[in-house]
Motif scaffolding. Structure first.
Motif, PDB file in Angstrom:
ATOM      1  N   LYS A  34       0.877  -1.148  -0.259  1.00 40.56           N
ATOM      2  CA  LYS A  34      -0.056  -0.358  -0.189  1.00 40.56           C
ATOM      3  C   LYS A  34       0.746   1.250  -0.134  1.00 40.56           C
ATOM      4  O   LYS A  34       1.879   0.919   0.480  1.00 40.56           O
ATOM      5  N   TYR A  35       0.389   2.313  -0.222  1.00 40.28           N
ATOM      6  CA  TYR A  35       0.681   3.452  -0.342  1.00 40.28           C
ATOM      7  C   TYR A  35       1.062   3.964   1.293  1.00 40.28           C
ATOM      8  O   TYR A  35      -0.945   4.361   1.211  1.00 40.28           O
ATOM      9  N   VAL A  36       0.869   4.896   1.962  1.00 38.10           N
ATOM     10  CA  VAL A  36       0.976   5.223   3.096  1.00 38.10           C
ATOM     11  C   VAL A  36       1.622   5.958   3.642  1.00 38.10           C
ATOM     12  O   VAL A  36       2.316   6.801   3.070  1.00 38.10           O
ATOM     13  N   GLN A  37       0.895   6.581   4.830  1.00 42.53           N
ATOM     14  CA  GLN A  37       1.055   7.952   5.487  1.00 42.53           C
ATOM     15  C   GLN A  37       1.085   7.756   7.051  1.00 42.53           C
ATOM     16  O   GLN A  37      -0.510   7.301   6.907  1.00 42.53           O
ATOM     17  N   GLY A  38       1.967   8.326   8.076  1.00 39.98           N
ATOM     18  CA  GLY A  38       1.886   7.650   8.948  1.00 39.98           C
ATOM     19  C   GLY A  38       2.826   8.979  10.359  1.00 39.98           C
ATOM     20  O   GLY A  38       3.837   8.777   9.279  1.00 39.98           O
ATOM     21  N   SER A  58      -3.461   3.589   0.766  1.00 37.45           N
ATOM     22  CA  SER A  58      -4.259   3.695  -0.147  1.00 37.45           C
ATOM     23  C   SER A  58      -3.799   2.821  -0.797  1.00 37.45           C
ATOM     24  O   SER A  58      -2.368   2.130  -0.747  1.00 37.45           O
ATOM     25  N   ASP A  59      -4.265   3.009  -2.135  1.00 34.06           N
ATOM     26  CA  ASP A  59      -4.328   1.498  -3.213  1.00 34.06           C
ATOM     27  C   ASP A  59      -3.282   2.658  -4.350  1.00 34.06           C
ATOM     28  O   ASP A  59      -2.802   1.938  -4.944  1.00 34.06           O
ATOM     29  N   VAL A  60      -3.655   3.842  -4.020  1.00 31.36           N
ATOM     30  CA  VAL A  60      -3.500   4.748  -5.522  1.00 31.36           C
ATOM     31  C   VAL A  60      -1.288   5.675  -4.122  1.00 31.36           C
ATOM     32  O   VAL A  60      -1.795   6.041  -3.114  1.00 31.36           O
ATOM     33  N   PRO A  61      -1.224   6.302  -5.226  1.00 27.21           N
ATOM     34  CA  PRO A  61       0.208   7.678  -4.151  1.00 27.21           C
ATOM     35  C   PRO A  61      -1.052   8.486  -3.671  1.00 27.21           C
ATOM     36  O   PRO A  61      -1.911   8.970  -3.893  1.00 27.21           O
ATOM     37  N   CYS A  62      -0.566   8.369  -1.980  1.00 27.74           N
ATOM     38  CA  CYS A  62      -0.777   9.465  -1.135  1.00 27.74           C
ATOM     39  C   CYS A  62      -1.029  10.893  -2.059  1.00 27.74           C
ATOM     40  O   CYS A  62       0.518  11.491  -1.709  1.00 27.74           O
ATOM     41  N   THR A  63      -1.460  12.249  -2.443  1.00 27.96           N
ATOM     42  CA  THR A  63      -0.655  13.237  -2.763  1.00 27.96           C
ATOM     43  C   THR A  63      -1.585  14.391  -1.724  1.00 27.96           C
ATOM     44  O   THR A  63      -1.120  15.527  -2.097  1.00 27.96           O
ATOM     45  N   VAL A  64      -2.120  14.095  -0.932  1.00 28.29           N
ATOM     46  CA  VAL A  64      -2.422  15.350   0.164  1.00 28.29           C
ATOM     47  C   VAL A  64      -1.972  15.086   1.332  1.00 28.29           C
ATOM     48  O   VAL A  64      -1.650  13.705   1.780  1.00 28.29           O
ATOM     49  N   HIS A  65      -1.264  16.171   1.829  1.00 26.54           N
ATOM     50  CA  HIS A  65      -0.116  15.939   3.115  1.00 26.54           C
ATOM     51  C   HIS A  65      -0.473  17.323   3.804  1.00 26.54           C
ATOM     52  O   HIS A  65      -0.177  18.333   4.453  1.00 26.54           O
ATOM     53  N   SER A  66      -1.772  16.544   4.611  1.00 25.57           N
ATOM     54  CA  SER A  66      -2.135  17.479   6.039  1.00 25.57           C
ATOM     55  C   SER A  66      -2.856  16.171   6.862  1.00 25.57           C
ATOM     56  O   SER A  66      -2.482  14.874   7.014  1.00 25.57           O
TER      57      SER A  66
END
Length: 193
Positions: A34-38, A58-66
């Motif tokens: 998966k594409y991830v942010q933590g 996400s299954d797609v790149p995470c473009t939101v960074h907030s």
């Protein structure tokens, strides 16, 4: 609910491991492709102070960074936060809230400001004390959010966590077994409505 990206907000207190659980979930999701942010939200951190952490998986790149303002799932590591923090703010009614509490979900729903979505509880204190010999609520809460959200396939999650723990605790195999027992038991004991 958009199934391509799942957003999770963690509420805990400094020292309870909410940030660590958030990062472990990101690692496990990444390991499963998966594409991830933590990331945590930093403020005046101190032991016992309320903290917030976030995951995007996400299954797609995470473009939101907030920060996450409309989460699909909320994890409450410390039940006392229900009285001081608006833990359901923006929470998607198609999602769920998972609360560390020995009480049933129906008993906690009146504290959730009219939230109509799923409410789940798990007694992370009892499970961690029995499996790990101390109060480490982050491990049961990590497992509970995977079980409730289905953001990761449970069998793959357990296997990835075992690999992670074996690497992290290479010189302490007893810690690995306790954490694995804790994760598996937590998946079975999370309850909701």
């Amino acid at each position: 609910m958009d199934k391509q990206t799942i957003e999770i907000r963690w509420h805990g207190r400094g020292g309870q491991g909410a940030k660590t659980a958030c990062l472990l979930l990101a690692d496990a999701a990444f390991a499963s492709g998966k594409y991830v942010q933590g990331f945590p939200e930093y403020g005046p951190e101190r032991m016992g102070a309320p903290i917030t952490a976030y995951n995007r998986i996400s299954d797609v790149p995470c473009t939101v960074h907030s920060n996450i303002y409309t989460p699909d799932y909320v994890v409450v590591v410390d039940e006392s936060l229900l009285h001081t923090v608006d833990v359901t703010a923006g929470l998607n009614p198609e999602g769920a809230i998972i609360i560390n509490s020995p009480r049933p979900a129906a008993e906690l729903r009146p504290l959730l400001k009219g939230y109509t979505g799923g409410v789940y509880t798990i007694d992370a204190r009892a499970i961690s004390e029995e499996c790990l010999g101390g109060y480490f609520p982050n491990t049961p809460m990590l497992s509970a959010v995977v079980q409730v959200s289905k953001v990761l396939e449970p069998g793959r999650f357990i296997a990835d966590m075992e690999d992670s723990f074996k690497h992290k605790f290479a010189t302490k195999p007893q810690v690995v077994q306790g954490n694995m027992t804790c994760l598996i038991r937590s998946m079975k004991e999370v309850r909701g409505e």
